[in-house]
Scaffold this motif. Structure first.
Motif, PDB file in Angstrom:
ATOM      1  N   PHE A  99      11.962   7.106  27.250  1.00  0.00           N
ATOM      2  CA  PHE A  99      11.259   8.329  27.988  1.00  0.00           C
ATOM      3  C   PHE A  99      11.776   9.537  27.629  1.00  0.00           C
ATOM      4  O   PHE A  99      12.713  10.040  28.305  1.00  0.00           O
ATOM      5  N   LYS A 100      11.238  10.208  26.672  1.00  0.00           N
ATOM      6  CA  LYS A 100      11.808  11.670  26.779  1.00  0.00           C
ATOM      7  C   LYS A 100      11.271  12.524  27.698  1.00  0.00           C
ATOM      8  O   LYS A 100      11.667  13.642  28.293  1.00  0.00           O
ATOM      9  N   ASN A 101      10.127  12.276  28.288  1.00  0.00           N
ATOM     10  CA  ASN A 101       9.525  13.159  29.283  1.00  0.00           C
ATOM     11  C   ASN A 101       8.374  12.463  30.116  1.00  0.00           C
ATOM     12  O   ASN A 101       8.145  11.157  29.771  1.00  0.00           O
ATOM     13  N   THR A 102       7.711  12.918  31.189  1.00  0.00           N
ATOM     14  CA  THR A 102       6.859  12.245  31.692  1.00  0.00           C
ATOM     15  C   THR A 102       5.555  11.841  31.123  1.00  0.00           C
ATOM     16  O   THR A 102       5.112  10.858  31.319  1.00  0.00           O
ATOM     17  N   ALA A 103       5.159  12.434  30.072  1.00  0.00           N
ATOM     18  CA  ALA A 103       4.054  12.405  29.528  1.00  0.00           C
ATOM     19  C   ALA A 103       4.352  11.105  28.605  1.00  0.00           C
ATOM     20  O   ALA A 103       3.402  10.049  28.322  1.00  0.00           O
ATOM     21  N   SER A 104       5.559  10.927  27.968  1.00  0.00           N
ATOM     22  CA  SER A 104       5.822   9.669  27.040  1.00  0.00           C
ATOM     23  C   SER A 104       5.825   8.536  28.095  1.00  0.00           C
ATOM     24  O   SER A 104       5.491   7.576  27.532  1.00  0.00           O
ATOM     25  N   LEU A 150       3.272   3.509  29.955  1.00  0.00           N
ATOM     26  CA  LEU A 150       2.470   3.029  31.106  1.00  0.00           C
ATOM     27  C   LEU A 150       0.976   2.340  30.724  1.00  0.00           C
ATOM     28  O   LEU A 150       0.659   1.393  31.273  1.00  0.00           O
ATOM     29  N   GLN A 151       0.291   3.517  29.994  1.00  0.00           N
ATOM     30  CA  GLN A 151      -1.127   3.051  29.813  1.00  0.00           C
ATOM     31  C   GLN A 151      -1.229   1.923  28.831  1.00  0.00           C
ATOM     32  O   GLN A 151      -2.372   1.393  28.634  1.00  0.00           O
ATOM     33  N   ALA A 152      -0.274   2.172  27.560  1.00  0.00           N
ATOM     34  CA  ALA A 152      -0.089   0.858  26.735  1.00  0.00           C
ATOM     35  C   ALA A 152       0.168  -0.469  27.401  1.00  0.00           C
ATOM     36  O   ALA A 152      -0.568  -1.357  26.876  1.00  0.00           O
ATOM     37  N   ALA A 153       0.916  -0.457  28.247  1.00  0.00           N
ATOM     38  CA  ALA A 153       1.587  -1.763  28.583  1.00  0.00           C
ATOM     39  C   ALA A 153       0.097  -2.250  29.563  1.00  0.00           C
ATOM     40  O   ALA A 153       0.043  -3.400  29.683  1.00  0.00           O
ATOM     41  N   GLU A 154      -0.368  -1.175  30.381  1.00  0.00           N
ATOM     42  CA  GLU A 154      -1.544  -1.615  31.256  1.00  0.00           C
ATOM     43  C   GLU A 154      -2.871  -2.126  30.315  1.00  0.00           C
ATOM     44  O   GLU A 154      -3.579  -3.323  30.649  1.00  0.00           O
ATOM     45  N   ALA A 155      -3.053  -1.719  29.142  1.00  0.00           N
ATOM     46  CA  ALA A 155      -4.196  -2.025  28.275  1.00  0.00           C
ATOM     47  C   ALA A 155      -3.677  -3.490  27.758  1.00  0.00           C
ATOM     48  O   ALA A 155      -4.453  -4.326  27.723  1.00  0.00           O
TER      49      ALA A 155
END
Length: 179
Positions: free
Chosen positions: A75-80, A85-90
């Motif tokens: 996690f480089k930053n919040t966007a990363s 998180l979005q990929a894991a949820e998908a």
């Protein structure tokens, strides 16, 4: 004795967790079973993994692999973190949909232990899923840091232990060994 869909966990710091899961998956496929291999961390097209080429060359809808992650969890930053998180949820939504479809005899949840360890998926959600899985479905969970609650729920757990690693000798990752 009745047949039962097993919960199998490959964990530990040593190499071979995904490779062992692939071996089980190929064995099941060879016995006419339908296998879905969901990768929770590996990113599509980030690397040309040998297992992807092998499975795609089968051209058989009974063995499907899907890379659904964002790559190594860093996690480089919040966007990363949000992308992970979005990929894991998908990936989780795909898992739930495919589990209920009845299309698979075995589903491999590759690197799901990492996804839980890094907070991309919750322990509670995973344990509920394991408790409600179809009774005939085999599940294989891979990745370091398997939770004790997941280990307790599993039927078979193997811990990979590193004894010696070529990286420590300065030998880099090689096609056919690491990818």
């Amino acid at each position: 004795m009745a047949k039962k869909g097993l919960i199998i966990v490959h964990t530990g710091a040593g190499k071979g967790k995904t490779t062992a899961a692939l071996g089980l998956a190929f064995r099941a496929w060879g016995q006419g079973k339908r296998v879905l291999f969901l990768q929770f961390i590996k990113k599509p097209e980030a690397y040309v993994y040998g297992e992807i080429k092998a499975i795609q060359s089968l051209r058989d809808e009974r063995f499907v692999i899907r890379q659904m992650g964002e790559g190594f969890v860093y996690f480089k930053n919040t966007a990363s973190r949000q992308r992970h998180l979005q990929a894991a949820e998908a990936a989780w939504q795909a898992l739930e949909t495919e589990t209920q479809s009845g299309n698979w005899d075995m589903i491999v949840l590759d690197e799901i232990n990492y996804a839980v360890h890094f907070g991309l998926l919750s322990e509670k959600k995973l344990l509920l899923f394991l408790a409600q899985k179809p009774p005939e479905l085999h599940l294989v969970l891979t990745g370091r840091n398997a939770l004790s609650s997941v280990i307790e729920r599993a039927d078979l757990v193997t811990e990979m232990k590193e004894v010696k690693h070529h990286y420590k000798q300065g030998i880099v990752a090689q096609a056919g060994i690491e990818f």
